[in-house]
Design a protein around this motif. Structure first.
Motif, PDB file in Angstrom:
ATOM      1  N   GLY A 160     -15.852   0.869   0.702  1.00  0.00           N
ATOM      2  CA  GLY A 160     -15.202   2.066   1.202  1.00  0.00           C
ATOM      3  C   GLY A 160     -16.194   3.208   1.325  1.00  0.00           C
ATOM      4  N   THR A 172       0.853  -1.190   0.000  1.00  0.00           N
ATOM      5  CA  THR A 172       0.000   0.000   0.000  1.00  0.00           C
ATOM      6  C   THR A 172       0.890   1.241   0.000  1.00  0.00           C
ATOM      7  OG1 THR A 172      -0.196  -0.226   2.399  1.00  0.00           O
ATOM      8  CG2 THR A 172      -1.941  -1.191   1.073  1.00  0.00           C
ATOM      9  N   ASP A 220      -8.284   1.069   2.267  1.00  0.00           N
ATOM     10  CA  ASP A 220      -9.670   0.834   1.844  1.00  0.00           C
ATOM     11  C   ASP A 220      -9.714   0.319   0.407  1.00  0.00           C
ATOM     12  OD1 ASP A 220     -10.584   1.713   4.284  1.00  0.00           O
ATOM     13  OD2 ASP A 220     -10.965   3.758   3.603  1.00  0.00           O
ATOM     14  N   TRP A 221      -8.861   0.875  -0.436  1.00  0.00           N
ATOM     15  CA  TRP A 221      -8.781   0.434  -1.835  1.00  0.00           C
ATOM     16  C   TRP A 221      -8.390  -1.044  -1.918  1.00  0.00           C
ATOM     17  CZ3 TRP A 221      -3.979  -1.024  -4.015  1.00  0.00           C
ATOM     18  CH2 TRP A 221      -3.997  -1.298  -5.387  1.00  0.00           C
ATOM     19  N   ARG A 222      -7.352  -1.414  -1.165  1.00  0.00           N
ATOM     20  CA  ARG A 222      -6.890  -2.812  -1.215  1.00  0.00           C
ATOM     21  C   ARG A 222      -7.933  -3.745  -0.627  1.00  0.00           C
ATOM     22  NH1 ARG A 222      -5.957  -6.724  -2.884  1.00  0.00           N
ATOM     23  NH2 ARG A 222      -4.062  -7.993  -3.023  1.00  0.00           N
ATOM     24  N   ASN A 238     -10.401   1.569 -10.293  1.00  0.00           N
ATOM     25  CA  ASN A 238      -9.296   2.369  -9.760  1.00  0.00           C
ATOM     26  C   ASN A 238      -8.036   1.515  -9.626  1.00  0.00           C
ATOM     27  OD1 ASN A 238      -9.670   5.232  -9.295  1.00  0.00           O
ATOM     28  ND2 ASN A 238     -11.382   4.646  -7.980  1.00  0.00           N
ATOM     29  N   ALA A 239      -7.834   0.638 -10.579  1.00  0.00           N
ATOM     30  CA  ALA A 239      -6.691  -0.281 -10.564  1.00  0.00           C
ATOM     31  C   ALA A 239      -6.406  -0.720 -11.986  1.00  0.00           C
ATOM     32  CB  ALA A 239      -6.971  -1.499  -9.678  1.00  0.00           C
ATOM     33  N   THR A 282     -14.311   1.136  -6.746  1.00  0.00           N
ATOM     34  CA  THR A 282     -13.493   1.058  -5.535  1.00  0.00           C
ATOM     35  C   THR A 282     -12.945   2.445  -5.195  1.00  0.00           C
ATOM     36  OG1 THR A 282     -11.370   0.676  -6.645  1.00  0.00           O
ATOM     37  CG2 THR A 282     -12.766  -1.253  -6.249  1.00  0.00           C
ATOM     38  N   PRO A 283     -12.550   2.648  -3.928  1.00  0.00           N
ATOM     39  CA  PRO A 283     -11.866   3.901  -3.599  1.00  0.00           C
ATOM     40  C   PRO A 283     -10.581   4.035  -4.411  1.00  0.00           C
ATOM     41  CG  PRO A 283     -12.498   2.698  -1.620  1.00  0.00           C
ATOM     42  CD  PRO A 283     -12.727   1.773  -2.764  1.00  0.00           C
ATOM     43  N   ALA A 284     -10.141   5.253  -4.616  1.00  0.00           N
ATOM     44  CA  ALA A 284      -8.865   5.485  -5.301  1.00  0.00           C
ATOM     45  C   ALA A 284      -7.709   5.114  -4.364  1.00  0.00           C
ATOM     46  CB  ALA A 284      -8.753   6.944  -5.719  1.00  0.00           C
ATOM     47  N   PRO A 285      -6.592   4.635  -4.902  1.00  0.00           N
ATOM     48  CA  PRO A 285      -5.464   4.241  -4.049  1.00  0.00           C
ATOM     49  C   PRO A 285      -4.615   5.427  -3.601  1.00  0.00           C
ATOM     50  CG  PRO A 285      -4.926   3.790  -6.336  1.00  0.00           C
ATOM     51  CD  PRO A 285      -6.351   4.296  -6.323  1.00  0.00           C
ATOM     52  N   VAL A 310      -5.581   4.247   0.939  1.00  0.00           N
ATOM     53  CA  VAL A 310      -5.173   3.095   0.139  1.00  0.00           C
ATOM     54  C   VAL A 310      -5.504   1.765   0.815  1.00  0.00           C
ATOM     55  CG1 VAL A 310      -2.782   3.021   0.969  1.00  0.00           C
ATOM     56  CG2 VAL A 310      -3.316   2.192  -1.330  1.00  0.00           C
TER      57      VAL A 310
END
Length: 333
Positions: A188, A43, A222-224, A250-251, A212-215, A220
């Motif tokens: 998230g 992360t 939350d993104w993972r 977002n990935a 998804t949330p942005a990293p 981050v």
């Protein structure tokens, strides 16, 4: 007097390490770290570095040419080692594994509306032009949905699941097929991402909208966590369940979390051999360089894919034309 023989050049000698040599060496180390980051599942700032993998890949090839032209042999050898992974991945990304078009293909389009600022008329026009069957809209606000309906969305895609919400919270699925909301999953900062069953004349498939949330460094984890949650959800579905996951992940494929999620699914942009597909950022000083928007499938053959530009949003729309299996690839060609 004996004839003197020219001495072979020692490429490691200190005097060979001029200022250009050191500049290229430092750049090569930085690019090497950027390339290697692709395989680091971490992360903090790592996902942001991974987002630039295509840039690092191109830079590796440029550096290889530069050091070879300047005859820095050892640097050239190192540059070759650094360039091999992006070169191999780039070659793999242009290999096509598509099926022929059929009369009942399913066209899925995903578009992030950026706080509901996308031009509604252009969105509806793109849905008509591409003959979209199912549309996934992220960051859909009530005002944007009203504008979309005013421009004829109900006549193109009358069925809806999900809800419009203020700001970035709303995710809406529209379809010309009946849709049944199975669940609304939290992700998230996004409280209810629709998980629906789409009923087509050729059969039903499960559609999971994705946002998804942005990293970003402060969120981050939350993104993972969101990517892991999607991976678990996918693994829990029956293996024979036709499936489409579409949205703003977002990935990119440069991130291990996305590759884990996509394992066992067909990434439509990989199947078509589209190469360097780019969906973000759009309309900024920096040109698009990363694919954040994807369509992942199971139980479908991929016919074609592409991007669309809509004003008012920083994402390109991404669409995929899909053909239901069990049409075999051999029969469909």
């Amino acid at each position: 007097m004996p004839e003197s023989r020219p001495q072979p050049r020692n490429w490691w000698r200190p005097e060979a390490r001029t200022v250009p040599w050191w500049v290229l060496a430092v750049l090569l180390v930085l690019v090497a770290l950027g390339v290697l980051a692709r395989w680091l599942d971490a992360t903090w700032l790592v996902p942001i570095v991974q987002a630039f993998f295509p840039v690092f890949g191109v830079s590796a090839l440029v550096l290889l040419v530069a050091v070879a032209a300047m005859r820095y042999r050892w640097l050239a050898l190192c540059a070759l080692v650094v360039a091999i992974p992006p070169l191999a991945l780039g070659m793999a990304s242009v290999r096509s594994d598509t099926v022929a078009a059929g009369p009942h293909d399913e066209v899925v389009l995903t578009l992030n509306l950026q706080y509901g600022h996308a031009n509604a008329a252009e969105v509806v026009a793109a849905a008509r032009e591409r003959r979209v069957d199912t549309l996934v809209l992220e960051e859909c606000t009530p005002e944007e949905l009203t504008a979309l309906r005013r421009h004829g969305l109900d006549g193109v895609l009358p069925h809806q699941a999900g809800s419009a919400e203020p700001g970035i919270r709303g995710t809406v699925v529209r379809s010309n097929h009946p849709v049944t909301l199975i669940a609304a999953h939290p992700a998230g900062r996004f409280p209810s991402i629709p998980d629906v069953l789409v009923q087509t004349p050729q059969g039903a498939y499960r559609l999971r909208a994705v946002h998804t949330p942005a990293p970003l460094p402060d969120i981050v984890p939350d993104w993972r966590s969101a990517l892991r949650s999607l991976t678990r959800w996918r693994a829990e579905l029956p293996a024979k369940q036709p499936l489409v996951m579409a949205g703003d992940f977002n990935a990119s494929s440069a991130m291990p979390g996305f590759r884990e999620l996509a394992d066992g699914l067909t990434d439509s942009s990989r199947a078509t051999g589209s190469g360097w597909t780019r969906t973000w950022p759009r309309g900024a000083w920096l040109p698009p360089f990363i694919q954040l928007d994807h369509v992942l499938t199971r139980g479908f053959g991929v016919v074609a894919d592409g991007t669309i530009d809509v004003s008012g949003t920083d994402h390109r729309g991404y669409w995929a034309r899909l053909r239901f299996e069990p049409v075999t690839r051999a029969a469909a060609r």
